[in-house]
Write a protein that holds these residues in place. Structure first.
Motif, PDB file in Angstrom:
ATOM      1  N   VAL A 175      36.912  60.935   0.234  1.00  0.00           N
ATOM      2  CA  VAL A 175      35.455  60.761   0.292  1.00  0.00           C
ATOM      3  C   VAL A 175      35.204  59.438   1.015  1.00  0.00           C
ATOM      4  O   VAL A 175      35.197  58.377   0.417  1.00  0.00           O
ATOM      5  CB  VAL A 175      34.817  60.750  -1.116  1.00  0.00           C
ATOM      6  CG1 VAL A 175      33.299  60.739  -1.009  1.00  0.00           C
ATOM      7  CG2 VAL A 175      35.279  61.930  -1.948  1.00  0.00           C
ATOM      8  N   ARG A 176      35.007  59.514   2.297  1.00  0.00           N
ATOM      9  CA  ARG A 176      34.865  58.324   3.138  1.00  0.00           C
ATOM     10  C   ARG A 176      33.487  57.686   2.961  1.00  0.00           C
ATOM     11  O   ARG A 176      32.555  58.338   2.507  1.00  0.00           O
ATOM     12  CB  ARG A 176      35.099  58.683   4.591  1.00  0.00           C
ATOM     13  CG  ARG A 176      36.490  59.278   4.815  1.00  0.00           C
ATOM     14  CD  ARG A 176      36.899  59.222   6.258  1.00  0.00           C
ATOM     15  NE  ARG A 176      38.207  59.794   6.461  1.00  0.00           N
ATOM     16  CZ  ARG A 176      39.354  59.142   6.275  1.00  0.00           C
ATOM     17  NH1 ARG A 176      39.332  57.912   5.865  1.00  0.00           N
ATOM     18  NH2 ARG A 176      40.500  59.736   6.488  1.00  0.00           N
ATOM     19  N   PRO A 177      33.353  56.415   3.313  1.00  0.00           N
ATOM     20  CA  PRO A 177      32.044  55.751   3.203  1.00  0.00           C
ATOM     21  C   PRO A 177      30.938  56.553   3.893  1.00  0.00           C
ATOM     22  O   PRO A 177      31.118  57.045   5.006  1.00  0.00           O
ATOM     23  CB  PRO A 177      32.276  54.405   3.885  1.00  0.00           C
ATOM     24  CG  PRO A 177      33.730  54.135   3.659  1.00  0.00           C
ATOM     25  CD  PRO A 177      34.390  55.492   3.786  1.00  0.00           C
ATOM     26  N   GLY A 178      29.824  56.709   3.177  1.00  0.00           N
ATOM     27  CA  GLY A 178      28.685  57.458   3.695  1.00  0.00           C
ATOM     28  C   GLY A 178      28.761  58.949   3.427  1.00  0.00           C
ATOM     29  O   GLY A 178      27.840  59.685   3.760  1.00  0.00           O
ATOM     30  N   GLN A 179      29.835  59.390   2.798  1.00  0.00           N
ATOM     31  CA  GLN A 179      30.014  60.813   2.523  1.00  0.00           C
ATOM     32  C   GLN A 179      29.812  61.118   1.043  1.00  0.00           C
ATOM     33  O   GLN A 179      29.874  60.230   0.191  1.00  0.00           O
ATOM     34  CB  GLN A 179      31.417  61.279   2.912  1.00  0.00           C
ATOM     35  CG  GLN A 179      31.687  61.299   4.379  1.00  0.00           C
ATOM     36  CD  GLN A 179      33.071  61.867   4.671  1.00  0.00           C
ATOM     37  OE1 GLN A 179      33.991  61.787   3.855  1.00  0.00           O
ATOM     38  NE2 GLN A 179      33.220  62.454   5.842  1.00  0.00           N
ATOM     39  N   MET A 180      29.598  62.399   0.772  1.00  0.00           N
ATOM     40  CA  MET A 180      29.563  62.905  -0.606  1.00  0.00           C
ATOM     41  C   MET A 180      30.313  64.219  -0.603  1.00  0.00           C
ATOM     42  O   MET A 180      30.372  64.910   0.424  1.00  0.00           O
ATOM     43  CB  MET A 180      28.134  63.066  -1.089  1.00  0.00           C
ATOM     44  CG  MET A 180      27.272  63.949  -0.246  1.00  0.00           C
ATOM     45  SD  MET A 180      25.576  63.938  -0.839  1.00  0.00           S
ATOM     46  CE  MET A 180      24.743  64.534   0.615  1.00  0.00           C
ATOM     47  N   ARG A 181      30.872  64.553  -1.771  1.00  0.00           N
ATOM     48  CA  ARG A 181      31.683  65.756  -1.852  1.00  0.00           C
ATOM     49  C   ARG A 181      31.605  66.354  -3.249  1.00  0.00           C
ATOM     50  O   ARG A 181      31.557  65.628  -4.231  1.00  0.00           O
ATOM     51  CB  ARG A 181      33.124  65.394  -1.525  1.00  0.00           C
ATOM     52  CG  ARG A 181      33.929  66.571  -1.125  1.00  0.00           C
ATOM     53  CD  ARG A 181      35.208  66.201  -0.445  1.00  0.00           C
ATOM     54  NE  ARG A 181      36.107  67.289  -0.742  1.00  0.00           N
ATOM     55  CZ  ARG A 181      37.387  67.200  -0.885  1.00  0.00           C
ATOM     56  NH1 ARG A 181      37.990  66.057  -0.717  1.00  0.00           N
ATOM     57  NH2 ARG A 181      38.097  68.245  -1.181  1.00  0.00           N
TER      58      ARG A 181
END
Length: 103
Positions: free
Chosen positions: A12-18
């Protein structure tokens, strides 16, 4: 409160949501500029999947009716009359892994 290992931080990279299915909960993990937050997956308004919305900073906007929530506090930021905020869960990062405390 059970503590559950969700994923590696790199998933889950910065700026992402999962979205993740954990035990009996569907949980969205948000990476807000390196800070990890977790919430219920469904919008408290009508149940839309929040991971399909838009994340800007710490605010997620529902894809159906555009209600917005602060993922750090659960507060509804778009509708002051909202009867319920977003349910959030404590989330931590340890040794590169994301952990969530569920009720």
């Amino acid at each position: 409160m059970p503590r559950i290992k969700v994923a590696a931080l790199t998933e889950v990279r910065p700026g992402q949501m999962r979205l993740f299915a954990l035990a009996s909960h569907k949980v969205v993990i948000y990476n807000c500029h390196g800070r990890i937050h977790a919430s219920e997956a469904g919008c408290p308004h009508m149940g839309a999947s929040l991971h399909e919305g838009v994340l800007i900073g710490t605010e997620v906007t529902c894809p159906w009716h555009h209600w917005s929530f602060d993922v750090a506090t659960g507060e509804c930021t778009s509708n002051p009359l909202a009867p319920k905020g977003l349910t959030t869960f404590p989330a931590t990062v340890e040794q590169g892994d994301i952990w969530v405390d569920l009720p």
